[in-house]
Structures are given as structure tokens and as C-alpha cells.
Scaffold this active site. Structure first.
Site, mmCIF file in Angstrom:
data_model
loop_
_atom_site.group_PDB
_atom_site.id
_atom_site.type_symbol
_atom_site.label_atom_id
_atom_site.label_comp_id
_atom_site.label_asym_id
_atom_site.label_seq_id
_atom_site.Cartn_x
_atom_site.Cartn_y
_atom_site.Cartn_z
ATOM 1 N NE ARG A 83 7.059 -24.307 -36.299
ATOM 2 C CZ ARG A 83 8.349 -24.029 -36.518
ATOM 3 N NH1 ARG A 83 8.719 -23.514 -37.656
ATOM 4 N NH2 ARG A 83 9.252 -24.278 -35.602
ATOM 5 C CE LYS A 127 20.258 -27.357 -49.449
ATOM 6 N NZ LYS A 127 20.447 -26.049 -48.912
ATOM 7 C CB ALA A 175 25.655 -26.560 -52.500
ATOM 8 C CB CYS A 234 21.830 -27.963 -43.358
ATOM 9 S SG CYS A 234 20.354 -27.016 -43.058
HETATM 10 C C1 UGA Z 1 23.980 -24.007 -44.504
HETATM 11 C C2 UGA Z 1 24.461 -23.464 -45.870
HETATM 12 O O1 UGA Z 1 25.455 -22.453 -45.666
HETATM 13 C C3 UGA Z 1 23.289 -22.890 -46.661
HETATM 14 O O2 UGA Z 1 23.743 -22.496 -47.950
HETATM 15 C C4 UGA Z 1 22.211 -23.960 -46.804
HETATM 16 O O3 UGA Z 1 21.085 -23.488 -47.520
HETATM 17 C C5 UGA Z 1 21.762 -24.396 -45.428
HETATM 18 O O4 UGA Z 1 22.909 -24.933 -44.708
HETATM 19 C C6 UGA Z 1 20.687 -25.444 -45.591
HETATM 20 O O5 UGA Z 1 20.931 -26.479 -46.219
HETATM 21 O O6 UGA Z 1 19.542 -25.213 -45.164
HETATM 22 P P1 UGA Z 1 23.496 -22.912 -42.129
HETATM 23 O O7 UGA Z 1 23.444 -24.331 -41.643
HETATM 24 O O8 UGA Z 1 22.414 -21.979 -41.740
HETATM 25 O O9 UGA Z 1 23.525 -22.915 -43.739
HETATM 26 O O10 UGA Z 1 24.835 -22.272 -41.590
HETATM 27 P P2 UGA Z 1 26.317 -21.967 -42.109
HETATM 28 O O11 UGA Z 1 26.535 -20.523 -42.032
HETATM 29 O O12 UGA Z 1 26.610 -22.637 -43.385
HETATM 30 O O13 UGA Z 1 27.182 -22.630 -40.939
HETATM 31 C C7 UGA Z 1 27.148 -24.028 -40.655
HETATM 32 C C8 UGA Z 1 28.139 -24.352 -39.555
HETATM 33 O O14 UGA Z 1 29.491 -24.251 -40.021
HETATM 34 C C9 UGA Z 1 28.065 -23.424 -38.337
HETATM 35 O O15 UGA Z 1 28.192 -24.184 -37.159
HETATM 36 C C10 UGA Z 1 29.263 -22.500 -38.524
HETATM 37 O O16 UGA Z 1 29.714 -21.947 -37.324
HETATM 38 C C11 UGA Z 1 30.266 -23.464 -39.135
HETATM 39 N N1 UGA Z 1 31.348 -22.804 -39.904
HETATM 40 C C12 UGA Z 1 31.064 -22.036 -40.976
HETATM 41 C C13 UGA Z 1 32.675 -23.019 -39.529
HETATM 42 O O17 UGA Z 1 32.981 -23.727 -38.552
HETATM 43 N N2 UGA Z 1 33.673 -22.420 -40.262
HETATM 44 C C14 UGA Z 1 33.417 -21.654 -41.336
HETATM 45 O O18 UGA Z 1 34.380 -21.141 -41.967
HETATM 46 C C15 UGA Z 1 32.076 -21.448 -41.703
#
Ligand code: UGA
Length: 556
Positions: free
Chosen positions: A42, A239, A242, A295
Site C-alpha cells: 500500500r 459521527k 450522522a 460505513c
Molecule cells: C458515507 C457518508 O455519506 C459520509 O458522510 C461518511 O463520512 C462516510 O459514509 C463514512 O462514514 O466514512 P459513503 O459511504 O462514501 O459516505 O457514501 P454515500 O454517498 O453516503 O452513499 C452510501 C450509499 O447510499 C451508497 O450505496 C449510495 O448509492 C446510497 N444512497 C445514497 C442511496 O441509495 N440513496 C441516496 O439518496 C443517497
């Protein structure tokens, strides 16, 4: 008053550690930022032109701070897209001695769900965190500030304080909680323009002083009004909450999509109507196959486990239901596919478009497609062909091997680097992720906004080049103005699909053209079905091509 910071160590070179370190180094040219990871492979990747994490804008930042941005000899980056020289201040290493140099140590190691023993399936597996913490406890210099960046269970700061006083009795350290809120796919935007920065401390005078020192670091680019100080427990819990609240919105709208599929209501119309209420807001209301990624599921499990361990069973049950609803969404989708073929998939070929857990990432952790594929394979189809513009074939195969190894060995599951090949001679195409590429209407042409927030004060004007060219879906002639200078770039400057050595040495398929649905429809076999798992296709258009469309959250 806060302490001057000369050296920072980030432990864990993953999705959070790498980008966080790079942005920190960018805004603090005078601070040495060293990223420590025990995995030499990595570390080598971070040292190479092919970074292990793909994020829009990340390569630009890393090249600036890791390579000193001495790109004068770099063809392609000719004036006025050349950069000013600056020193190198980001380093990647496996040498734990780096810990001893650091004034601040950020803990950014992975904290997955425990799969064994007490709390299996819910509690956080602290193995990696604890072993990294032991190294930190052994090497950290007196007075160092230890910062939790990874998502950790509530009470971890307290646990770390105890650990430090056991390993290094009498030596002063401060422990802060500073959770990361970046989302994959927009990490650099989130890091450079965060909604807020949360810092939790012990609340003692020295704890508050440490929090001030950390706040000062962020204030180089984050307005102080966005920096919040709380106690460690609040910060750690915030965290988890959220993520739980975001995931809860998705499960809530998905539960409504099930109602819509049995009535005349359309979930997008419902979501739009409720999202206009300022108290509800429009974000995270897109129905689909549920949430994936490393997450949400994990953090909800951790929150429920915390509630349970506090004797709050109703609270635990409430949050667990968010994960249950999430899994049901894929069950219902797979079931619909199976039902459309009279519960007989034998001899059928199915194509899956999208395997990553969401668009614009190659991350296959908690991929939604895996659940769907596992269920479809139980019906013994002849073939399942998978295409994803960003995933590496070995990552897809590894995920499928973990649920259906025979299907990989018997080559029932095939991975294709070409969407048309994957869909050719298929009876049904399943769109699983929200990639713009899979739409049958052109997405609105978006301008990358990264550059305007990325280098607000000291921006050399070259920053936009890579992102505009390499990670946009449209590659027509681009012009833009920056600091009063007009730039014009054209498609020849960009990488070609699957390039391994474009001008910015990017190693993934970076020009993602939209698929042509006419071509797909023309090559499908009867019966021709498209199952739209993200409600993003224009069904009427596809129906004109003789394809029947089933959309999540809409009655067919
Ligand atoms: C998420 C949070 O959005 C971040 O704020 C947080 O820091 C992060 O987890 C973490 O804890 O590390 P992430 O998992 O990268 O981020 O992705 P998201 O964009 O939140 O999407 C998560 C899932 O929900 C995806 O599969 C996405 O397609 C889905 N999603 C999102 C939906 O099905 N509908 C929506 O309206 C939004």
C-alpha cells in the site's frame, strides 16, 4: 494559546488517511506530514503514480505535496498550466519511527464490524486500531496529541487515554476525537470545503488547548464558524448518528418505494414533493437498491450495539430495522427479476451494469450487486455478465467468490470490460448503480468545481486540467476562466479509455462514455427486460426500443 505544529503522522493509508494527509499537507507547506501503514504494498502504491485510492482531484494534490509539484518537465502541463515549485511535505512510510517525530498523530486505521466472539456482527473490531495504538503508545513523544479520525465506538477516547497511561505512566498525552465526514467519490471536495469540523476533547484545560491546536490547523482553510468543539463522547457519537440518520432516510424512502410499487404512486414524485419541505430537504431521498459501502451498515450496527449494551433494547431495535429494510430492498428487486421470468432463470443470460457500491468509485465493499447476484444464482441462470467502469475484475471476483465460489469456477459469472459485450444476447439487463454512464438521457454537463475550492489562496491555475479532462463524462472542447486567464483544452489532451499512461498517469478507465441503449436493446434476446435499480432511466424511451422496463419505486 496553542502549540506550534511541525510534524504530523497519519496512521493508516486508506480511503480516509491518504486523502486527509494530502489535503493537510497541501494547506500547510511548512508541516511535514508522514503517512504510516504496516502494508508495504500500500505504501508503495501511494509512492507510485498509481494511487490506491481513486478520487477526483486527489492525484493533483498528491503530486503537488508528495513530488514537490516540480512538473516543469511534464509534457502536457505546459504553460500556463505549469506549476510553481514548492517543497515536498507528504511522505509515505512503513517505519514506525515516524510516530516519534509527530506533534499530532491521526489514527485512521480501519474499524470494521467484528465477525467473531462477543458482539459478532454488531460491535466494532478494534484489532487494527488497538495494535496501531500500541505502536503509538510505545513511540509517541511526550505531549503529543493523539487524534481519532477513524469511526470508533463511543468511549474510545477514554479507552485510549487509559491505554496510554498504562503503557507510558506519567507521560502527558492528549486524546481528541475528530471524526471524518468525507464521502467516497467527493473526498477532496469534502475535505477542502467541509460542512463542519468536529473536535471532541477531554474538556480539561490541556484538552481544550490540544483542541485549539487542532482547530488552528483546520483554520488554514476552514472558516472558524464551521469548527465545532464538544466533549469526546459527543463527537464520537455524532459521527455514528450522522451516518445512521443518512442511512435512515434511505431506508425510509425505500420503504415507501415498496408501497409505490403496489400502488399508482411514483417514489421520485413523492421524494420530490416531500424534499421541498425545508425541514425535510431533498438530499438522501433517492430510492434504489439500498445503501452499500463500508460505513452505513457497520455504523448502524455499532450504534445498535451501543444501545443494547446500555440496556436500551427498543432503541437498538429501532436502528437495526434500518439495516433490515436495507437488505429487503435487494430481496424485493431480485424477486421481481425472478418473477418476471416465471420463476425460471434456467438457460437465461442476465447482465449487471454496475458493481461498485455507488457511482464514481471502484470500491466493491458492501456492493449491492453481490446480494442481487447471490440470489439470482440460486435460480441457476446460464450466465451473469458484469460490467462496471471503475471496478477491478479481481475485486469483483473476490466479492463473488465469498458468496458463490462455484459460479466463478464454472464461469457462470463473467466479468466484461465492455458494456455491450456484457449485455449482448442477454434476456435482461439490471442497472444496479447510479452511474451517469448507464442513463439513456444525457446527464447535465457538470463542471468540476474542485479547483475553485482546492487552492483558494495560492492557486496556480493548472489544477483544473486533470479533473476536467479525465473524470468528466463529456469530452468536448472545454474552456474556462481562472483568475482572469482563459484556458482551452480539447479531447486529445485527455486519456483514452483504459489508458495506462495519460498525461497524468492515471490507471483506470477514465473517460466513461455513456452506453448507447439502442445498441444494447438491439442485441438483447427475447424476453427483453431492463430492471432499473436506481430509477434513473427514461422508461418511455426504452419501451420504444421494445424493452420492458421495471423501475424501483414504480408499478410496472
Ligand atoms: C458515507 C457518508 O455519506 C459520509 O458522510 C461518511 O463520512 C462516510 O459514509 C463514512 O462514514 O466514512 P459513503 O459511504 O462514501 O459516505 O457514501 P454515500 O454517498 O453516503 O452513499 C452510501 C450509499 O447510499 C451508497 O450505496 C449510495 O448509492 C446510497 N444512497 C445514497 C442511496 O441509495 N440513496 C441516496 O439518496 C443517497
Amino acid at each position: 494559546a496553542s502549540e506550534p505544529v511541525k510534524s504530523v503522522c497519519v496512521v493508516g493509508a486508506g480511503y480516509v488517511g491518504g486523502p486527509t494527509a494530502a489535503v493537510l499537507a497541501l494547506y500547510h507547506p511548512s508541516i511535514t506530514v508522514e503517512v504510516l501503514d504496516r502494508d508495504p504494498r500500500r505504501i508503495q502504491q501511494w509512492q507510485s503514480p498509481h494511487l490506491p485510492v481513486h478520487e477526483s482531484g486527489l492525484e493533483t494534490v498528491v503530486r503537488t505535496v508528495r513530488d514537490g509539484a516540480d512538473m516543469a518537465g511534464d509534457e502536457g502541463l505546459t504553460d500556463p498550466l505549469s506549476v510553481q515549485k514548492r517543497g515536498r511535505n507528504l511522505f509515505f512510510t512503513c517505519d514506525t519511527a515516524t510516530i516519534a517525530r509527530a506533534d499530532i498523530v491521526f489514527m485512521a486505521v480501519n474499524t470494521p464490524t467484528k465477525t467473531f466472539g462477543v458482539g459478532a456482527g454488531c460491535a466494532t473490531n478494534m484489532t487494527a486500531f488497538d495494535s496501531a495504538m500500541r505502536e503509538v503508545a510505545a513511540h509517541a513523544k511526550p505531549g503529543a496529541i493523539i487524534v481519532e479520525k477513524s469511526t470508533v465506538p463511543g468511549g474510545t477516547a477514554e479507552r485510549v487515554r487509559k491505554m496510554l497511561s498504562t503503557y507510558r505512566p506519567g507521560v502527558p498525552f492528549e486524546v481528541l476525537s475528530n471524526p471524518e465526514f468525507l464521502a467516497e467519490g467527493c473526498a477532496i471536495d469534502n475535505l477542502t470545503a467541509p460542512d463542519r469540523v468536529l473536535i471532541g476533547s477531554a474538556g480539561t484545560p490541556s484538552g481544550r488547548r490540544a483542541a485549539r491546536t487542532l482547530a488552528n490547523l483546520y483554520e488554514a482553510w476552514v472558516p472558524s464558524s464551521k469548527i465545532l468543539q464538544t466533549n469526546s463522547w459527543s463527537s464520537e457519537l455524532a459521527k455514528l448518528v450522522a451516518n445512521a440518520m443518512l442511512a435512515q432516510r434511505i431506508s425510509s424512502i425505500n420503504s415507501i418505494s415498496a408501497i409505490c410499487e403496489k400502488t399508482g404512486a411514483e417514489v421520485d414524485q413523492v421524494a420530490h414533493a416531500i424534499g421541498l419541505d425545508a425541514r425535510i430537504g431533498p438530499q438522501f431521498l433517492k430510492a434504489g437498491l439500498g445503501f452499500g459501502g463500508s460505513c452505513f451498515r457497520k455504523d448502524i450496527a455499532s450504534l445498535a450495539y451501543l444501545a443494547e449494551s446500555l440496556g436500551l433494547d427498543d432503541v437498538a431495535h429501532y436502528w437495526r430495522q434500518v439495516n433490515v429494510m436495507n437488505e429487503r430492498q435487494r430481496d424485493r428487486f431480485s424477486r421481481k427479476v425472478i418473477d418476471c421470468f416465471e420463476r425460471n432463470l434456467v438457460g437465461r443470460k442476465l447482465a449487471i451494469l454496475g458493481f461498485a457500491f455507488k457511482k464514481n468509485t471502484g470500491d466493491t465493499r458492501e456492493s449491492l450487486a453481490v446480494d442481487v447476484i447471490r440470489q439470482l444464482l440460486e435460480e441457476r441462470p446460464a450466465e451473469i455478465a458484469i460490467f462496471d467502469p471503475y471496478c477491478r475484475p479481481e475485486d469483483i471476483l473476490r466479492e463473488i467468490m465469498s458468496v458463490a465460489p462455484e459460479a466463478v469456477h464454472n464461469e457462470v459469472v463473467k466479468i466484461s470490460s465492455d458494456p455491450y459485450l456484457a449485455c449482448s444476447q442477454a434476456h435482461a439487463v439490471l442497472v444496479v448503480t447510479d452511474c451517469d454512464q448507464f442513463r439513456n438521457t444525457r446527464p447535465k454537463k457538470k463542471r468540476a468545481t474542485t479547483q475553485s475550492v482546492l487552492f483558494p489562496q495560492k492557486s496556480p491555475a493548472w489544477a483544473p486540467a486533470h479533473d476536467l479532462l479525465c473524470h468528466e463524462t463529456t469530452l468536448e472542447r472545454e474552456t474556462w476562466t481562472h483568475d482572469g486567464v482563459s484556458y482551452q483544452l480539447n479531447a486529445q489532451d485527455a486519456c483514452s479509455p483504459n489508458c495506462s499512461d495519460c498525461r497524468t498517469t492515471c490507471d483506470r478507465p477514465s473517460v466513461t462514455e455513456q452506453v448507447e441503449w439502442t445498441r444494447i436493446a438491439y442485441n438483447m434476446l427475447e424476453p427483453r427486460w431492463v430492471f432499473d435499480g436506481r430509477g434513473q432511466l427514461d422508461a418511455a424511451e426504452l419501451e420504444k426500443l421494445g424493452v420492458r422496463v421495471d423501475t424501483v419505486g414504480r408499478r410496472t
